[in-house]
Every structure is written in C-alpha cells, then in structure tokens.
Design a protein around this motif. Structure first.
Motif, PDB file in Angstrom:
ATOM      1  N   SER A  13       0.674  -1.191  -0.091  1.00  0.00           N
ATOM      2  CA  SER A  13       0.048   0.033   0.012  1.00  0.00           C
ATOM      3  C   SER A  13       0.956   1.371   0.102  1.00  0.00           C
ATOM      4  N   LEU A  33       1.855   1.926  -3.432  1.00  0.00           N
ATOM      5  CA  LEU A  33       0.749   2.393  -4.349  1.00  0.00           C
ATOM      6  C   LEU A  33       0.568   4.098  -3.770  1.00  0.00           C
ATOM      7  N   SER A  34       0.917   4.385  -2.583  1.00  0.00           N
ATOM      8  CA  SER A  34       0.788   5.738  -2.260  1.00  0.00           C
ATOM      9  C   SER A  34       1.721   6.478  -2.988  1.00  0.00           C
ATOM     10  N   CYS A  36       0.907   6.966  -6.669  1.00  0.00           N
ATOM     11  CA  CYS A  36      -0.363   8.161  -6.299  1.00  0.00           C
ATOM     12  C   CYS A  36       0.085   9.460  -6.060  1.00  0.00           C
ATOM     13  N   THR A  84       0.447  10.613  -3.195  1.00  0.00           N
ATOM     14  CA  THR A  84      -0.043  11.194  -1.805  1.00  0.00           C
ATOM     15  C   THR A  84       1.137  11.254  -0.902  1.00  0.00           C
ATOM     16  N   ARG A  98      -2.992  13.007 -10.430  1.00  0.00           N
ATOM     17  CA  ARG A  98      -3.612  11.819 -10.124  1.00  0.00           C
ATOM     18  C   ARG A  98      -4.810  11.726 -10.390  1.00  0.00           C
ATOM     19  N   LEU A 116      -8.605   4.440  -9.356  1.00  0.00           N
ATOM     20  CA  LEU A 116      -7.919   3.775  -8.044  1.00  0.00           C
ATOM     21  C   LEU A 116      -9.287   3.097  -7.402  1.00  0.00           C
ATOM     22  N   PHE A 134      -9.972   0.660  -3.923  1.00  0.00           N
ATOM     23  CA  PHE A 134      -9.273   0.060  -2.573  1.00  0.00           C
ATOM     24  C   PHE A 134     -10.062  -1.284  -2.226  1.00  0.00           C
ATOM     25  N   PHE A 142     -14.460   0.027   1.682  1.00  0.00           N
ATOM     26  CA  PHE A 142     -14.917   1.487   2.006  1.00  0.00           C
ATOM     27  C   PHE A 142     -14.268   2.658   0.675  1.00  0.00           C
ATOM     28  N   ASN A 143     -14.631   2.164  -0.178  1.00  0.00           N
ATOM     29  CA  ASN A 143     -14.365   2.972  -1.361  1.00  0.00           C
ATOM     30  C   ASN A 143     -15.197   4.364  -1.632  1.00  0.00           C
ATOM     31  N   ASP A 151      -5.984  -1.847  -4.780  1.00  0.00           N
ATOM     32  CA  ASP A 151      -5.287  -2.244  -3.710  1.00  0.00           C
ATOM     33  C   ASP A 151      -6.315  -3.125  -3.326  1.00  0.00           C
ATOM     34  N   ARG A 196     -11.786   8.493   6.388  1.00  0.00           N
ATOM     35  CA  ARG A 196     -12.012   7.754   5.399  1.00  0.00           C
ATOM     36  C   ARG A 196     -12.671   8.385   4.279  1.00  0.00           C
ATOM     37  N   ILE A 237     -10.998   9.175   0.769  1.00  0.00           N
ATOM     38  CA  ILE A 237     -11.619   8.995  -0.708  1.00  0.00           C
ATOM     39  C   ILE A 237     -11.374  10.245  -1.643  1.00  0.00           C
ATOM     40  N   ARG A 247      -9.386  12.585  -1.363  1.00  0.00           N
ATOM     41  CA  ARG A 247      -7.657  12.779  -1.706  1.00  0.00           C
ATOM     42  C   ARG A 247      -7.577  11.931  -2.870  1.00  0.00           C
ATOM     43  N   MET A 274      -9.324  10.570  -5.104  1.00  0.00           N
ATOM     44  CA  MET A 274      -9.977  11.056  -6.345  1.00  0.00           C
ATOM     45  C   MET A 274      -9.406  12.335  -7.062  1.00  0.00           C
ATOM     46  N   GLY A 288      -3.079  10.933   3.409  1.00  0.00           N
ATOM     47  CA  GLY A 288      -2.811  10.576   2.188  1.00  0.00           C
ATOM     48  C   GLY A 288      -4.291   9.902   1.868  1.00  0.00           C
ATOM     49  N   MET A 289      -4.281   8.763   1.132  1.00  0.00           N
ATOM     50  CA  MET A 289      -5.467   7.942   0.782  1.00  0.00           C
ATOM     51  C   MET A 289      -5.502   6.479   1.750  1.00  0.00           C
ATOM     52  N   MET A 290      -4.363   6.406   2.530  1.00  0.00           N
ATOM     53  CA  MET A 290      -4.466   5.250   3.189  1.00  0.00           C
ATOM     54  C   MET A 290      -4.675   5.714   4.697  1.00  0.00           C
TER      55      MET A 290
END
Ligand SMILES: Nc1ncnc2c1ncn2[C@@H]1O[C@H](COP(=O)(O)OP(=O)(O)OP(=O)(O)O)[C@@H](O)[C@H]1O
Ligand SMILES: [Mg+2]
Lengths: 233, 416
Positions: free
Chosen positions: A49, A52-53, A56, A58, A85, A91, A93, A96-97, A174, B315, B319, B321, B323, B411-413
């Motif tokens: 993960s 992947l971050s 992306c 982030t 991005r 993306l 996940f 909880f997408n 992911d 969360r 999301i 972020r 996107m 971030g996104m995680m």
C-alpha cells in the motif's frame, strides 16, 4: 525497461514513514509497460500500500524518482500532483471505497470533478456512468441508490466504474477482491479486465492472494522489487 | 456537485447535525428576541409621550422628573406651587398647559389628578390621542376615568364605585369620598393604561377633611358640601406644556429653570429620554453581551461536533484525496458544511423568533404593557444573521485546518 516507454517506473526509491524506524521501502527498479496488467504479490506489511501511495503521489519518496506517464512526480507541486493523480490514475481500494451518503452516480462522477482533461474525454458523463454500471453488472436502479445501501460486491463494482470512467491510463487496485467471495471475485476481475482492455489502460493490482496470478500478463513479488530491510541501520 | 455532497453528508448525520442546528437556531432566536424586546421597550418608552414640548416640575433630576411625571415611576420630592403654575400658564409663549397631580393610589394603580385638557393634549405614539372605550370623561367631581389595564385587572365597569387611598401603598383609605368610574379608556400601551384619572379638584376634595397627611378626627364633610367648595389646589406635581412656536422652547425652558420664586425644572421629553438611554445603556450592553455569548456558545458547540466527527470521517476525506481533491478541498468542504449548518440555524432561528413573537406578544403586553411589533426583519437583524453565518465559517476553520493536516498526513491510506 526504459522509463520513456513505460507508463510507470520507479528508480532507486526510498521511503520511510515519518517516526517509524522499523519499516523502510527500498525499490531499485520497478516499471510497467503501457496496457500491461501486473499483479503485485506480497505479504501483509511488506509495503504494498505504501508503494501505491508513492505512485499516486499522496506521499513523496525521500530519494529516487517515481515517473508516471513520463512525468516525474517530484517535479510537480503538491497541487499539480493531486490534479495529475485525478487525471492519470483510477483507484480501487480493498473496501470503503465510496462516500456512503452520496448516490452511486455522484460517486462514479467524483474523480471527473477534479480532472478536467479526463472529464473532457467523456462526452456524456451521466450516460457513461450508467453504461459502466450496466456493463459491470449492477442492477438498473443502482445508479440512483445511495452507495452505502449496496452490498459489498456491488460497492466494489461501483468503485471499478469510478476508476474506469474517463479512461485514465493507469488503474491501480489495492486488494479490490479480498472482501468478495470466490465466485464474485472471478466475475469482478473479468469485468474489470475487459473494461481496462477496452480503454487500453494499464492495470496494477496488489494482493496477497497468489491464486489471482492466472488473470495477469505479469506477476511481481514484492520481495523481488524491494531490497532487504535496512530500517534497523 | 461538491455542495450536493456536503448536503448529503450532513443529511447522513441528521441527528447530530439537527441538534447542532437547533442549538444555533435557539441562540439566534434568543439573540434576536432580546434585540426585539430591547428596541420594542425603547420604542414604547419613546412612544409614551409625543407632542409635549416641556415638562415642568420641582427642581430635581431631569430623568427623575420624566420618570415620575410620564412613566409613574418613582415619586416627586417636591411640588410646583399653584401660583408658579398659573404664572407660567400666563406666559405668552405657552400655547397650552396641563397640570398633573400625583400621590394617591387605588389598589396597585396610581391616581392622577388633571384637567380635561389632558385628554386633549396628551399624545402618544406619533400624535395619537386618548379615546374613551366605554362611558364618558369626568363630569362630576367624583368621577374617575380609568385606563384599560385598571379596568381589565380589577374587572371594573362604568358606574362601579372606586375608593382612593391617600399616598402610595397606604392603608388609610379615603373611604368617605367614594368615586365612581365614569369612563374606561382604550388601550394605549402607555402608563395611562395603569392610571386612574380624576379631576384636579377631586384631588383637593379627597383632602378636605385631612391635614398634613392625617385625617382630622370626627370631621366628615358630606359630598354635596364638598361639591360646592372652591377646591383650588395649592400645588401640583408637574405640568405638561406646549409652546406656540418650536423656536420658543429653549427660551421658555431657560426662563423656567431660572424662575426666581421657587426652584423649578423644565425638561424636553426627548432630551431626558436620551439621558435615560445613557443610564440604561450599560444594562443593555450587558444584555446584548450575554445573548451574544449564547450564540458564540452554540457556534463552539458546532465546532466541537465537527471536531468529534473528524475521526470517523477520515475515510471520507481519504476518498476525496484519492480522487484527486487537494487538501484545500477537504478544508473548504468542512467550512462549507459549517456554513450551511449556521445558515440553516440562522434561518430557523428567525422563524422561531417570529413564532415566539406571535405567542409572546399578548403575554408580554399583559405582563409588562409592552407591545412588541411583528415587523419584517430589519436590516440590522439581517446583518446579525449574516454575522452568525460568517462566525460559523470562521469557527469551523479550527477543525477544518486539523482535517487539512490530517488528510495531508493520511494521504489515501487511512489507518483506523
Ligand atoms: N499512514 C501510515 N503512517 C505510518 N506508518 C504507516 C502508514 N501506513 C503504513 N505504515 C507502515 O508501513 C508498513 C507497510 O504498510 P503497508 O500498508 O504499506 O503494507 P501492506 O503490504 O499494504 O500490508 P497489507 O497487506 O496488510 O495491506 C507497516 O509497517 C505500516 O505500519
Ligand atoms: Mg495494504
């Protein structure tokens, strides 16, 4: 593989989470060719993960370069990187997408809101969202439903539709199937692959489930791209 | 779309958001309500006397003179002799003059002796005159005209007998001189509503058998005999004066203030009212401050709600972020949300205010003789609403900035 011809390439990348000495990601060379489908396998905590971050944008690498579609992410400002991005990457996940309170349609259209070029590629976003839903096997009435009311499998399909809309060159997933049962997993992957291929998008999927390997052009082990742990040093 | 998402997000947390909005709405209603009562009270004070150029009394404070002569609050320390009164009445500048004699009471209401000119000259609320709702003005010496509240509270009808007590809150009643209700006035929203009006001669008549505040033992003059008596007052409490030309007001005021025979005071009602405002200004400011604090408390409550929601919404922010939303979008999303809450709260608060006014208007009138007008929101009130919304936006910056930093770090995680 040369970074000019690859959609994604990482060179001598080092990353360490702030305040965490025990973990360090160290990747000498990792690249993916356009339209390739790659499965990245690795056990829990191996840094999938985190990788992947980095891709992306982030988080930014402390050393080395991450290049997506020929652009070095480090050369972009934070704001440009966010926009980049949105434009380049779809993306999905593990779970909880979606924004549970928003409609499925709004969830699918959300990335277009931040990516004008990607938005421009879609002539009629509402219809395209609807088409993707149908192609990914969602029921007709789902498009207007609240995302939170759908089943987990349906939510993953909505997430796939959101990643696919506007045909971004790179799709990153992911562990998108880990919350699904085996049968749903297979259909989900088939549908995702078909759409990615139609868009000529590159697909990078992360998993710890080696059984998925058969679907992909190439399988990469996390342990093969990362150098042995140096964090303790 | 972002606005729609923010709205949906609020709807998804309807209960907490609803409570927060309710708190803001109540605080806004309270704040505006206090404003309404404050301006209403001021307006009603200002409306109590109009058309009178000068009020004359014994020398004391101008606010004190205004309070006892017009508002029946407090007592006169001294009187104006009948000689001085006639002297002033005879001055060429004076167009009209109305004597006022206070000091007696009926139950909790004050008795005022005056002449019939009072009904002609006393004006309230931009020049309105007193009007008789039932019965007639005084004709006989023992006739009394009562205000609307007196009639309503004591359940008096025209023709009912009335006993006037000497002095205020005194137990010694002038029971030997029975008065009769000859007329009931229409409601005015002024202290006249709570006054028993008799003729100036009647005030003298009450005191025929009295000497220096005590009843002369064994003496009881029959009413018919009293009716034949001269009954010229020795003094009056105050006088309302109208001048022939507005230009003469200050000249006459100066002349009366320099009156050689006795120390007198002439005031312009408007000026004395301004002085009164200055005195109550501090209390007013305190009142505004307290109700303002309530609004601030509600807004801080909203801030706390947003703060506590941040963790569960990480969360959602991740999301956004992922996107491609910049951290700035997260920040503006939260500020937008707070602004929406404050705006809805402000609007509901305004609605509550009007609902409250409709309910409270007759109650406040009955309890305090204060008529709160139901007008469309004033510019000032609209500014208050705008202020609340702006303050809501500013206050929400605190949790929003935290979310901004959190989304930068996450971030996104999201690790939860
Ligand atoms: N936001 C974060 N802040 C601090 N440390 C983090 C953060 N995210 C991950 N880590 C740490 O980085 C290491 C790698 O985590 P990562 O999530 O990349 O592994 P993973 O391969 O994706 O594992 P899994 O298969 O369980 O998802 C872990 O030690 C983890 O604690
Ligand atoms: Mg992971």
């Amino acid at each position: 593989m040369d970074s000019d011809t690859s959609i994604l390439s990482l060179r001598d990348v080092r990353y360490r989470w702030p305040g965490r000495a025990s973990f360090a990601l160290d990747i000498a060379d990792f690249a993916i060719a356009p339209s390739e489908t790659v499965l990245l396998l690795g056990e829990s905590g191996s840094g999938k993960s985190t990788l992947l971050s980095l891709i992306c944008g982030t988080i930014t690498a402390q050393a080395g370069s991450v290049t997506v579609g020929g652009t070095d992410l480090a050369s972009l400002s934070a704001g440009k990187r966010d926009r980049f991005r949105a434009e380049q990457i779809g993306l999905i996940f593990q779970q909880f997408n979606l924004l549970p309170y928003a409609s499925v349609r709004d969830n699918i259209l959300l990335p277009l809101r931040f990516a004008p070029q990607r938005r421009a590629r879609v002539a009629a976003p509402q219809e395209e969202a609807h088409r993707l839903c149908t192609t990914l096997g969602l029921p007709e009435e789902a498009i207007a439903a609240q995302a939170g009311t759908l089943s987990v499998g349906q939510q993953q399909r909505v997430a796939a539709a959101r990643a696919l809309i506007g045909a971004p060159p790179l799709i990153i997933a992911d562990e998108p199937t880990s919350a699904l049962d085996a049968a749903t997993q297979a259909t989900f992957l088939e549908l995702l692959f078909a759409q990615a291929r139609a868009n000529r998008s590159t697909l990078l999927m992360v998993s710890h489930d080696a059984r998925l390997a058969a679907h992909f052009d190439r399988v990469v082990q996390m342990s093969d791209v990362t150098s042995p742990l140096q964090g303790a040093a | 779309m972002i606005l729609r998402l923010a709205f949906r997000s609020l709807m998804a947390r309807a209960l907490t958001v609803g409570m927060t909005i309710l708190a803001i709405a109540l605080s806004v209603a309270l704040f505006l309500g206090v404003e309404k009562v404050r301006t209403g009270a001021k307006a009603s004070f200002a409306d109590t006397i109009s058309g009178t150029d000068l009020i004359i009394g014994a020398r004391s404070g101008s606010v004190q003179l205004l309070l006892y002569s017009v508002f029946r609050i407090g007592n006169a320390t001294n009187n104006l002799t009948w000689e001085s009164y006639n002297d002033i009445a005879a001055r060429p500048e004076v167009d009209w003059i109305v004597p006022i004699s206070l000091g007696d009471s009926h139950r909790q209401f004050r008795v005022m002796g005056t002449t019939s000119a009072f009904f002609e000259r006393y004006k309230y609320r931009a020049g309105r005159s007193l009007a008789v709702a039932q019965g007639l003005l005084m004709d006989d010496l023992f006739d009394a005209v009562i205000g609307a509240d007196v009639a309503a509270t004591l359940n008096y009808k025209v023709g009912d007998p009335i006993v006037v007590a000497h002095g205020l809150a005194s137990f010694v009643a002038h029971d030997d001189q029975p008065f009769r209700v000859s007329g009931i006035l229409e409601k005015t929203g002024t202290p006249v509503d709570r006054t028993v009006i008799v003729s100036l001669r009647a005030i003298e008549a009450i005191h025929v058998d009295w000497q220096s505040g005590a009843k002369i033992p064994g003496q009881s003059t029959p009413a018919d005999v009293i009716r034949q008596m001269e009954l010229e007052p020795k003094a009056v409490t105050a006088a309302l004066v109208g001048v022939k030309s507005r230009l003469q007001v200050f000249g006459l005021q100066r002349a009366i203030n320099d009156y050689p025979q006795e120390p007198l005071l002439a005031i312009l009602p408007g000026v004395a009212l301004q002085e009164l405002w200055q005195i109550v200004g501090i209390a007013e400011t305190a009142l505004i401050a307290v109700s303002g604090m309530v609004v601030i408390t509600a807004l801080i409550g909203m801030m706390a709600t947003i703060f506590s929601s941040l963790n569960e919404r990480r969360r959602e922010m991740a999301i956004f972020r992922a996107m491609g939303a910049r951290p700035r979008v997260i920040l503006s999303l939260l500020v937008l949300e707070a602004t929406l809450m404050a705006a809805i709260g402000a609007i509901i608060g305004l609605a509550l205010l009007y609902a409250g006014l409709v309910v409270a208007q007759p109650l406040v009138d009955a309890a305090f003789g204060l008529w709160l007008p139901i007008d469309p929101p004033s510019l000032r009130e609209l500014w208050v609403l705008v202020g609340v919304v702006a303050a809501g936006a500013i206050v929400s910056m605190v949790p929003a900035l935290r979310a901004y930093r959190m989304s930068l770090a996450d971030g996104m995680m999201v690790r939860i």
